[in-house]
Motif scaffolding. Structure first.
Motif, short mmCIF file in Angstrom:
data_model
loop_
_atom_site.label_atom_id
_atom_site.label_comp_id
_atom_site.label_asym_id
_atom_site.label_seq_id
_atom_site.Cartn_x
_atom_site.Cartn_y
_atom_site.Cartn_z
N ALA A 1 0.22 -2.94 4.62
CA ALA A 1 -0.98 -2.99 3.79
C ALA A 1 -0.71 -3.62 2.43
O ALA A 1 -1.65 -4.11 1.78
CB ALA A 1 -1.55 -1.58 3.61
N ARG A 2 0.53 -3.63 2.00
CA ARG A 2 0.84 -4.22 0.70
C ARG A 2 0.51 -5.70 0.67
O ARG A 2 0.27 -6.25 -0.41
CB ARG A 2 2.33 -3.97 0.39
N ARG A 3 0.49 -6.35 1.85
CA ARG A 3 0.10 -7.76 1.89
C ARG A 3 -1.37 -7.95 1.52
O ARG A 3 -1.79 -9.04 1.13
CB ARG A 3 0.33 -8.34 3.29
N TYR A 4 -2.17 -6.90 1.69
CA TYR A 4 -3.61 -6.97 1.44
C TYR A 4 -3.97 -6.58 0.00
O TYR A 4 -5.14 -6.68 -0.37
CB TYR A 4 -4.36 -6.04 2.40
N LEU A 5 -3.01 -6.11 -0.75
CA LEU A 5 -3.30 -5.54 -2.06
C LEU A 5 -3.23 -6.58 -3.19
O LEU A 5 -2.31 -7.40 -3.23
CB LEU A 5 -2.29 -4.43 -2.39
N ARG A 6 -4.16 -6.46 -4.08
CA ARG A 6 -4.05 -7.18 -5.34
C ARG A 6 -3.03 -6.45 -6.22
O ARG A 6 -2.79 -5.25 -6.03
CB ARG A 6 -5.41 -7.22 -6.05
N PRO A 7 -2.43 -7.14 -7.21
CA PRO A 7 -1.50 -6.45 -8.11
C PRO A 7 -2.15 -5.23 -8.75
O PRO A 7 -3.30 -5.29 -9.21
CB PRO A 7 -1.18 -7.53 -9.16
N GLY A 8 -1.43 -4.11 -8.72
CA GLY A 8 -1.96 -2.87 -9.28
C GLY A 8 -2.91 -2.14 -8.37
O GLY A 8 -3.51 -1.13 -8.77
N PRO B 1 -3.98 -12.61 4.71
CA PRO B 1 -5.04 -11.59 4.67
C PRO B 1 -5.78 -11.61 3.34
O PRO B 1 -5.26 -12.08 2.32
CB PRO B 1 -4.26 -10.28 4.83
N PRO B 2 -7.01 -11.11 3.34
CA PRO B 2 -7.75 -11.01 2.08
C PRO B 2 -7.06 -10.03 1.13
O PRO B 2 -6.37 -9.11 1.57
CB PRO B 2 -9.12 -10.48 2.52
#
Length: 309
Positions: free
Chosen positions: A121-128, A94-95
């Motif tokens: 949704a954590r797969r879609y998140l950038r660090p922080g 995912p993006p």
């Protein structure tokens, strides 16, 4: 309910719209923040994000509403959008975005897969990065007004010398969406669970059980009322409490098999189990034990799976 009717109700909820607008505004840095909108529907939240200065947005939606989102984006001249067809949990690679938002709340808060969506949704998140909503509290209270139960429990009044007790049992093992007034409750709501969706928190399980004690009651309890308070960001929340401003969501009524007449000093012990694992779908169980001092007078347990027909 048709797809467009669902979205009509959503977009007609001014309080919901304003709350999400305020939450997005608080986390979007104009020109820099990217957003992933999971279960994007008509694209409304992504449209708000772009109006607030989000650099680009990814709209993930499995239904035909995605095509409508494309049309609405074109009609409103909204650019910087990327449309991904499919369920967010099934998207490989995912993006990555700075903010992930998902409005998949139901009348029973978790019935549309909110918990599983926000954990994935954590797969879609950038660090922080930030997830919206960030938390959820669910509440329970006894219902002492007989009207809600009377409306559902009609089986003994059908007549014609028919035994409909089996149909009654199936019927009462169900969740009912109803508008419940504060004056129909026999006590204030007790919070029976708190969920933290922030990516720094441990991921809550899809199956959970909690027990609360309700005392100070006098009267007859006919069922239970459920509602929720969803924190989008600190200071911005949506509530479906009976005494909160009305939304397009309503409360949940859980019937009992037998009414519980209470005396001063009695208390109830309520155990609620919520199971939204993908292979289960939605299963809610409620057990109510009636106590007088140290003596348990009765116990009844209901299960939404027993309400299937």
């Amino acid at each position: 309910m048709s797809e467009i009717e669902l979205h009509r109700k959503l977009l007609g909820d001014t309080g919901r719209n304003r709350a999400f607008h305020a939450a997005l505004k608080s986390v979007i840095a104009p020109g820099r923040t990217t957003v992933a909108d999971l279960g994007a529907g008509t694209g409304f939240l992504s449209f708000l994000a772009r109006q607030l200065g989000a650099r680009e947005c990814w709209l993930v939606e499995y239904s035909e509403a995605l095509d409508l989102a494309r049309q609405l984006a074109k009609a409103n001249g909204i650019t910087g959008l990327h449309f991904i067809e499919g369920h967010s949990g099934e998207i490989d690679n995912p993006p990555k975005a700075d903010v992930v938002v998902s409005e998949t709340l139901g009348n029973y808060a978790l019935e549309e897969g909110l918990l599983e969506t926000l954990i994935d949704a954590r797969r879609y998140l950038r660090p922080g990065g930030t997830v919206l909503p960030q938390g959820l509290q669910q509440f329970v209270a006894p219902v002492t007004d007989p009207g809600l139960q009377r409306e559902i429990d009609i089986w003994g009044d059908v007549g014609f010398d028919l035994d409909l007790s089996r149909a009654r049992e199936i019927s009462l093992n169900n969740l009912y969406v109803r508008s419940i007034r504060p004056d129909q409750l026999g006590a204030t709501g007790r919070c029976w669970e708190t969920l933290d969706f922030r990516p720094t928190a441990a991921a809550p399980a899809s199956r959970r059980t909690a027990t609360v004690q309700i005392d100070g009651l006098v009267g007859t309890v006919h069922g239970l009322a459920l509602w929720w308070v969803c924190t989008l960001v600190p200071g911005t929340a949506i509530s479906t409490a009976p005494d909160a401003p009305p939304t397009h969501w309503e409360q949940i009524y859980l019937p009992l098999l037998q009414a519980l007449p209470l005396s001063p000093g009695d208390h109830l012990e309520v155990t609620l189990t919520s199971d939204t694992r993908p292979d289960v779908g939605l299963r809610v169980q409620w057990q109510v034990r009636h106590w007088r001092g140290d003596q348990r007078l009765s116990s009844q347990q209901l299960d939404s799976f027993k309400g299937r027909l």
